[in-house]
Design an enzyme around this catalytic site. Structure first.
Site, short mmCIF file in Angstrom:
data_model
loop_
_atom_site.label_atom_id
_atom_site.label_comp_id
_atom_site.label_asym_id
_atom_site.label_seq_id
_atom_site.Cartn_x
_atom_site.Cartn_y
_atom_site.Cartn_z
CG ASP A 180 -2.33 0.53 0.83
OD1 ASP A 180 -2.39 1.68 0.40
OD2 ASP A 180 -3.34 -0.18 0.96
CG HIS A 241 -4.48 2.04 -2.09
ND1 HIS A 241 -4.42 2.78 -0.93
CD2 HIS A 241 -5.78 2.04 -2.46
CE1 HIS A 241 -5.63 3.22 -0.62
NE2 HIS A 241 -6.48 2.79 -1.53
CD GLU A 298 -9.99 3.92 -0.63
OE1 GLU A 298 -10.80 4.23 0.25
OE2 GLU A 298 -8.83 3.55 -0.39
#
Ligand code: ACM
Length: 521
Positions: A180, A241, A298
Site C-alpha cells: 500500500d 495504493h 480508490e
C-alpha cells in the site's frame, strides 16, 4: 461429606454440559447423552489410516499440552475420514461416550475442524466432556480475517499466533494486505528495491527502518496456515495504493498529487505490465492459493496525472476507453487476464464491478457499506461475492462509545452489530445465495501501531465474525453468544492476548493509536 460429594458430582456434570455449551462458533447440532469422557494421562489419538497419522499426532500433542491434572487412564480417542458424513467438505461429526471419543469427517479439513471442537470442549470442561453427538458444518466457505501490514508491520510471531486463533475459531482464509502507500512488505528477488526502499516507513513515520517478510518467512507462514487448513491470500493493491512500489521504481509510476503522490501505476506502459507480471510470478510461487487480491480500490484518490499526461490521453483515445475510468477498467481487465493465464483468479474490491472482468476470472469483495446496491449489482452480474462491509466488519472502527482512537462513521462497530451480520443485508442477495462465498473481518492499521492495540481491535470481535460465518442463522443468539464468550476470553488470556473485555471495560483500557506528524497529514 455426602453433601460435598453430591455437590462435586453436580458440579462436574455442569462442567461437562458447559463444555458443549461454550463452543464458539456454535455447532449446527449437539445432542447430549449420558456418561463422561475424561482426558487422562498421555492420551493417544488412534487412526487406522496411515495418511492421517500426522494430523492425529498433532492433535495428540495438543491434547497432551492442555495440562489437566492426570492420575487416571485417558479415554480412547479415534479419528477417521470416511464418506458417511454428508454435506460440505468441512463437515464433521463427534460422538462422545463414556471414555470414548470418535471424530469423523469426509475430508481431512473436516477432521481438523473436529479436532478444534474437541480441544475447545476439553478446555472448557477441564479435561472432561459429557457424552454427546455433534454434527456440524459451516454456513459459508469463506470465513476470513484480513490484516493490513503495510500501514504498520507486526511480524511473523503475531501472524502465527493469529493463525492459531483463527484455527480455533474454524476460520479458513487469511487475507494478507502487504502492499500500500506506506510500505511494500514482501521480498521480491527480481526487484530488490521494493524492500530496500519500498519497505522503509510506516503510516506514522515515513523514515521507520525497513520491515518486510523474506520469502523464507512467507513460506513458513503459508505452511503453518496450511497445517491449520487456512488459505493465505496475499493482496498486491493496484493500480492505486501503489505508492511504495512507485517510490522504489519511479519508471512504473503513473503519478499522483499532494498527499497521494506516486499513488498509481502507469496504466499504459508495457513496462508496467511486465513489472507486475514478474512480481506475480514470484507471488504465485510463494502462495499456492487459487486467488490473488489485486485491490482495485480508490484509484481516483491519486490519478490526477492521468487527466493531463499526453501519452495517457492518447492511449485512452487510441484504445477507445472513453475516459480515465475506462482506462482504470482496462488496467484491471488486463491484469485479471494475466492472472487467469496463470490458472488463478483475482479478487477485487467492489469498485471493480464495472470493469468488465469476466465473472469466471474474478471474485468481488464488497466493502462500501454505504453502497449496498454494489452488493446486489455484483451478484446480478454473476460474480461471487465476499462481504466485508466497513460497518460492521472493519475492525479499525471503535467497539465502544468511550473509545477514542479508532474510526467512527455514523456510529461504531459494537460486538452486537458485528454479531448481527450478515442478516441485515441478506434480503439483497435473495435468489443469489449460492454466489455469496462468505464474509470476513478486515483490520486496517492506520490507527494501530503496535501488537497490543492490534489485539485489542481484533478481539473479541473476531469470535463474533467466526460465528457469523460458521453458524446457521437459526443457531445464532447474541445473549447466548455473550454467555459463551468468557471461555474464549480465558483462551486469549492463556495466549497473552490483550483484548477489549465487554464485561469489564474499565479493566481493559483502550491502548492509544499512533499520531502522524502534522506535515504528513
Ligand atoms: C478499502 O477499505 N479501501 C478497501
Amino acid at each position: 461429606m455426602k453433601t460435598r460429594l453430591i455437590f462435586l458430582l453436580l458440579f462436574s456434570v455442569t462442567l461437562c454440559a458447559q463444555s458443549q455449551q461454550s463452543l464458539i462458533p456454535r455447532p449446527e447440532s449437539c445432542v447430549l447423552g449420558s456418561g463422561t469422557f475424561v482426558l487422562g494421562d498421555n492420551p493417544v489419538v488412534e487412526c487406522a489410516d496411515a495418511g492421517l497419522r500426522g494430523m492425529a499426532d498433532s492433535l495428540q500433542a495438543q491434547l497432551r499440552s492442555l495440562g489437566f491434572p492426570g492420575g487416571q487412564k485417558s479415554g480412547q480417542i479415534t479419528c477417521r475420514v470416511q464418506n458417511s458424513v454428508e454435506g460440505q467438505d468441512e463437515s464433521y461429526r463427534i460422538v462422545v461416550k463414556e471414555n470414548k471419543a470418535m471424530l469423523e469427517a469426509s475430508s481431512r479439513t473436516g477432521l481438523f475442524r473436529a479436532g478444534q471442537t474437541f480441544l475447545q470442549m476439553l478446555r472448557a470442561g477441564n479435561g472432561k466432556v459429557r457424552a454427546c453427538r455433534i454434527d456440524d458444518a459451516p454456513r459459508y466457505g469463506w470465513r476470513g480475517f484480513m490484516v493490513d501490514e503495510s500501514r504498520h508491520f507486526f511480524g511473523k510471531e503475531k501472524i502465527l499466533q493469529y493463525l492459531d486463533i483463527m484455527a480455533a475459531l474454524k476460520m479458513n482464509v487469511f487475507h494478507w494486505h502487504l502492499t500500500d502507500e506506506p510500505g511494500w512488505r514482501i521480498e521480491i528477488k527480481r526487484y530488490p528495491k521494493l524492500t530496500a526502499q519500498g519497505a522503509v516507513g510506516n503510516w506514522h513515520d515515513a523514515g521507520a527502518p525497513a520491515r518486510f517478510y523474506t520469502q523464507d518467512d512467507i513460506r513458513e507462514i503459508v505452511a503453518y496456515a496450511q497445517a491449520r487448513h487456512i488459505m493465505v491470500v496475499p493482496e498486491f493493491d493496484m493500480p492505486g495504493h501503489a505508492t511504495a512500489v512507485c517510490r522504489a521504481y519511479p519508471e512504473v509510476s503513473g503519478g499522483g498529487e499532494g498527499r497521494w503522490k506516486h499513488f498509481t501505476f502507469h496504466p499504459c506502459k508495457a513496462e508496467t505490465y511486465d513489472f507486475i507480471g514478474n512480481i506475480l510470478d514470484e507471488l504465485f510461487r510463494l502462495f499456492p492459493s487459487p486467488y490473488i487480491h489485486i485491490g482495485g480500490d480508490e484509484v481516483h484518490f491519486g490519478n490526477q496525472t492521468w487527466f493531463t499526461d499526453a501519452e495517457i490521453q492518447r492511449f485512452i483515445e487510441e484504445n477507445k476507453l472513453v475516459n480515465e475510468t475506462g482506462l482504470e477498467h482496462y488496467f484491471l481487465r488486463r491484469v485479471a487476464d494475466m492472472v487467469a493465464r496463470k490458472g488463478r483468479k483475482v479478487i477485487v474490491w467492489d469498485e471493480a464491478i464495472d470493469a468488465g472482468i469476466s465473472p469466471e476470472k474474478a471474485v468481488i469483495m464488497w466493502w462500501r457499506h454505504d453502497r449496498k446496491h454494489q452488493l446486489l449489482k455484483a451478484l446480478e452480474k454473476g460474480y461471487r461475492v465476499i462481504m466485508t462491509p466497513r460497518r460492521p466488519l472493519y475492525a479499525d472502527f471503535n467497539q465502544d462509545a468511550s473509545h477514542k482512537y479508532g474510526r467512527v462513521w455514523d456510529g461504531y462497530n459494537a460486538m452486537e452489530n458485528v454479531y448481527a451480520f450478515p442478516e441485515p443485508v441478506l434480503h439483497l442477495a435473495r435468489g443469489y445465495e449460492k454466489q455469496l462465498m462468505g464474509l470476513q473481518m478486515s483490520l486496517w492499521t492506520e490507527r494501530i501501531a503496535d501488537a497490543k492495540r492490534l489485539d485489542y481491535m481484533a478481539f473479541p470481535r473476531l469470535a463474533a465474525v467466526a460465528e457469523d460465518a460458521w453458524t446457521p442463522e437459526t443457531g445464532k443468539d447474541f445473549s447466548r453468544f455473550m454467555q459463551r464468550l468468557p471461555l474464549f476470553l480465558d483462551y486469549l488470556d492463556g495466549l497473552g492476548v490483550y483484548y477489549y473485555n465487554p464485561f469489564n471495560p474499565s479493566a481493559t483500557p483502550e491502548p492509544a493509536g499512533p499520531q502522524k506528524a502534522a506535515a504528513e497529514q
